[in-house]
Design an enzyme around this catalytic site. Structure first.
Site, PDB file in Angstrom:
ATOM      1  N   SER A 161     -44.721  95.963-107.163  1.00 58.38           N
ATOM      2  CA  SER A 161     -45.815  94.489-107.265  1.00 58.38           C
ATOM      3  C   SER A 161     -45.332  92.765-107.184  1.00 58.38           C
ATOM      4  O   SER A 161     -44.156  92.632-107.361  1.00 58.38           O
ATOM      5  CB  SER A 161     -46.812  94.769-108.631  1.00 58.38           C
ATOM      6  OG  SER A 161     -46.505  94.410-109.380  1.00 58.38           O
ATOM      7  N   GLY A 163     -44.493  91.614-104.791  1.00 49.33           N
ATOM      8  CA  GLY A 163     -42.980  91.356-104.062  1.00 49.33           C
ATOM      9  C   GLY A 163     -41.596  91.850-104.558  1.00 49.33           C
ATOM     10  O   GLY A 163     -40.347  91.620-104.008  1.00 49.33           O
ATOM     11  N   GLU A 268     -56.381  92.981 -98.506  1.00 50.48           N
ATOM     12  CA  GLU A 268     -55.521  92.089 -97.796  1.00 50.48           C
ATOM     13  C   GLU A 268     -55.500  92.701 -96.597  1.00 50.48           C
ATOM     14  O   GLU A 268     -55.078  93.427 -96.251  1.00 50.48           O
ATOM     15  CB  GLU A 268     -54.089  91.893 -98.567  1.00 50.48           C
ATOM     16  CG  GLU A 268     -54.301  92.085-100.067  1.00 50.48           C
ATOM     17  CD  GLU A 268     -53.199  91.220-100.587  1.00 50.48           C
ATOM     18  OE1 GLU A 268     -51.630  90.792 -99.905  1.00 50.48           O
ATOM     19  OE2 GLU A 268     -52.279  92.373-101.575  1.00 50.48           O
ATOM     20  N   GLU A 280     -53.131  96.389 -97.717  1.00 49.96           N
ATOM     21  CA  GLU A 280     -52.807  96.701 -99.314  1.00 49.96           C
ATOM     22  C   GLU A 280     -54.285  95.925 -99.654  1.00 49.96           C
ATOM     23  O   GLU A 280     -55.399  94.965 -99.413  1.00 49.96           O
ATOM     24  CB  GLU A 280     -52.209  96.049-100.130  1.00 49.96           C
ATOM     25  CG  GLU A 280     -50.376  96.215 -99.585  1.00 49.96           C
ATOM     26  CD  GLU A 280     -49.687  95.630-100.184  1.00 49.96           C
ATOM     27  OE1 GLU A 280     -47.984  96.425-100.028  1.00 49.96           O
ATOM     28  OE2 GLU A 280     -49.434  94.893-101.452  1.00 49.96           O
ATOM     29  N   ASP A 287     -55.510  87.729-107.284  1.00 50.95           N
ATOM     30  CA  ASP A 287     -54.470  86.708-107.857  1.00 50.95           C
ATOM     31  C   ASP A 287     -55.403  85.121-106.951  1.00 50.95           C
ATOM     32  O   ASP A 287     -55.518  84.119-107.749  1.00 50.95           O
ATOM     33  CB  ASP A 287     -53.457  86.610-108.186  1.00 50.95           C
ATOM     34  CG  ASP A 287     -52.082  87.051-106.612  1.00 50.95           C
ATOM     35  OD1 ASP A 287     -52.521  87.430-105.704  1.00 50.95           O
ATOM     36  OD2 ASP A 287     -51.196  87.041-106.876  1.00 50.95           O
ATOM     37  N   THR A 288     -54.559  85.431-105.377  1.00 52.55           N
ATOM     38  CA  THR A 288     -55.573  84.607-104.961  1.00 52.55           C
ATOM     39  C   THR A 288     -56.898  84.219-104.971  1.00 52.55           C
ATOM     40  O   THR A 288     -57.569  83.076-104.424  1.00 52.55           O
ATOM     41  CB  THR A 288     -55.420  84.801-103.250  1.00 52.55           C
ATOM     42  OG1 THR A 288     -55.866  86.231-103.469  1.00 52.55           O
ATOM     43  CG2 THR A 288     -53.772  85.507-102.835  1.00 52.55           C
ATOM     44  N   ARG A 366     -46.074  81.881-114.392  1.00 46.56           N
ATOM     45  CA  ARG A 366     -47.507  80.763-113.308  1.00 46.56           C
ATOM     46  C   ARG A 366     -48.211  80.687-115.098  1.00 46.56           C
ATOM     47  O   ARG A 366     -48.431  81.859-115.520  1.00 46.56           O
ATOM     48  CB  ARG A 366     -47.773  82.060-112.884  1.00 46.56           C
ATOM     49  CG  ARG A 366     -49.269  81.481-112.440  1.00 46.56           C
ATOM     50  CD  ARG A 366     -49.833  81.914-110.708  1.00 46.56           C
ATOM     51  NE  ARG A 366     -50.400  83.906-111.692  1.00 46.56           N
ATOM     52  CZ  ARG A 366     -49.979  84.537-110.487  1.00 46.56           C
ATOM     53  NH1 ARG A 366     -50.740  84.520-109.566  1.00 46.56           N
ATOM     54  NH2 ARG A 366     -51.094  85.652-110.942  1.00 46.56           N
TER      55      ARG A 366
END
Length: 396
Positions: A161, A163, A268, A280, A287-288, A366
């Site tokens: 996950s 990246g 996505e 995906e 999160d977006t 984050r």
């Protein structure tokens, strides 16, 4: 890792076990508590964000099938809610077969954690448009099949996950290093990858899709900007033509219906002109989608909880152009001081701020999100970035 569980339930309470207690899990826990649910927040480390609001906490390695099964059987939750991917999903599938309620479903958690499973479902079973791809477990397999997708192409571990382990291959000279990177960074260090043809897409969007007792619902499309596989800013609504929006909804509803279960799904998609391509899917808040905390009357977290509890979603009211900007902090320490919050909140006429409460930083992490609205998407994104730029931090 030593296991730690602190649970003392009212025997008549409705119980939920949250598997994953980060910033997204925290918002889910808050929404569950609003409906009178007794929540146990579980993660691999103590004092995770959701643990700070839930009634109970548990610290275990959720990838350990024995530890996970023991936890679930000791709590006997009415709802098991996976909020991250690093979970023994095979254990969830087995326990679901014994009558435990995994939401949206154990199958959804299991299939979507594995890029091979979700891509096979989308492309081969549902005939949805995807990028050209193949799977491989050895360097020889990759070299034999690389012509199917051509260069440049992208190699990813089948399970990872944010990246991790992902790289771009520009020529055959990149194959060996990319395969090594994928194997080292994939979950469980499994030596199997997906190699995808490079798509020159115009945009990448998230279409939050809710499957609930009163049907399938969609939030406004979310556009986003990513760096190294992690999102930095997101916004709503991403402008789409009517035909592209309808096709996006068709693809999203097809895969969500196939996976089954009530809840929210972050679908996505790549937008290439008037063509929509499936990328995906996450069977949980995305999160977006944190932008929904300011863009609409029911956030993605509120929608997820209403749906998984079997409650009707009704109408989702959208407020107008909105944006989120992720706040990353670099450093090392557990004493984190957030400064200039007054300046950050004053940087936009309509603004909100969420500090997640993560207990420490070691590198880059984050830690918060800035939220804003504006008269246009551009203004909303600009406002969120201004808010972020005004914040300062000390880490000790």
């Amino acid at each position: 890792m030593s296991n730690s569980i602190t649970v003392d339930y009212n025997t008549k309470s409705t119980k939920a076990l949250l598997l994953g207690s980060g910033e997204l899990g925290k918002e889910v826990a808050i929404e569950l508590i609003r409906y009178g649910i007794d929540v146990t927040a579980c993660d691999r480390y103590d004092n995770a964000p959701a643990m700070q609001v839930a009634q109970h906490r548990a610290v275990i390695d959720m990838r350990d099938p024995v530890a996970l099964q023991n936890l679930i059987e000791s709590i006997a939750p009415d709802y098991i809610i996976p909020e991250i991917e690093a979970i023994s999903t095979e254990t969830l599938v087995a326990l679901e077969g014994k009558g435990y309620n995994v939401v949206p479903s154990a199958n959804a958690a299991n299939v979507t954690m594995n890029r091979e499973s979700i891509r096979t479902l989308a492309a081969e079973e549902l005939s949805l448009p995807t990028s050209p791809y193949f799977f491989a477990s050895t360097l020889e397999e990759i070299k034999e099949n690389i012509s199917k997708v051509g260069f440049p192409c992208i190699m990813k571990p089948i399970m990872s996950s944010s990246g991790k382990g992902q790289s771009v291959l520009k020529s055959e000279a990149d194959i060996e290093n990319s395969f090594k990177l994928a194997c080292e960074n994939g979950r469980g260090h499994i030596a199997r990858v997906i190699v995808e043809g490079f798509i020159k897409f115009d945009r990448e969007i998230t279409l939050l899709t809710v499957n609930a007792v009163d049907g399938i619902h969609f939030c406004e499309a979310i556009g986003h900007h990513q760096v190294d596989g992690d999102y930095r800013e997101s916004w709503q609504p991403e402008p789409l033509s009517e035909d592209v929006l309808l096709e996006s909804k068709r693809i999203a509803s097809s895969v969500v219906s196939a996976l089954g279960g009530y809840g929210i799904f972050g679908v996505e998609l790549f937008i290439c002109g008037n063509t929509v391509i499936f990328s995906e899917l996450s069977p949980r808040p995305h999160d977006t989608g944190m932008v929904t905390m300011i863009s609409q009357d029911q956030s993605e977290f509120a929608l997820h909880v209403r749906a998984l509890l079997g409650l009707p979603v009704g109408k989702i009211s959208f407020f107008g152009p909105s944006a989120s900007a992720a706040v990353l902090i670099k450093g090392k320490g557990s004493n984190i001081m957030y400064k200039n919050l007054d300046k950050a909140l004053s940087a936009a006429p309509v603004s909100q701020l969420r500090i997640f409460g993560k207990p420490e930083v070691d590198g880059e992490r984050r830690m918060a999100v800035c939220l804003s609205r504006g008269n246009s998407i551009e203004e909303a994104v600009s406002n969120a970035k201004k808010m972020r730029s005004e914040m300062t931090f000390d880490v000790e």
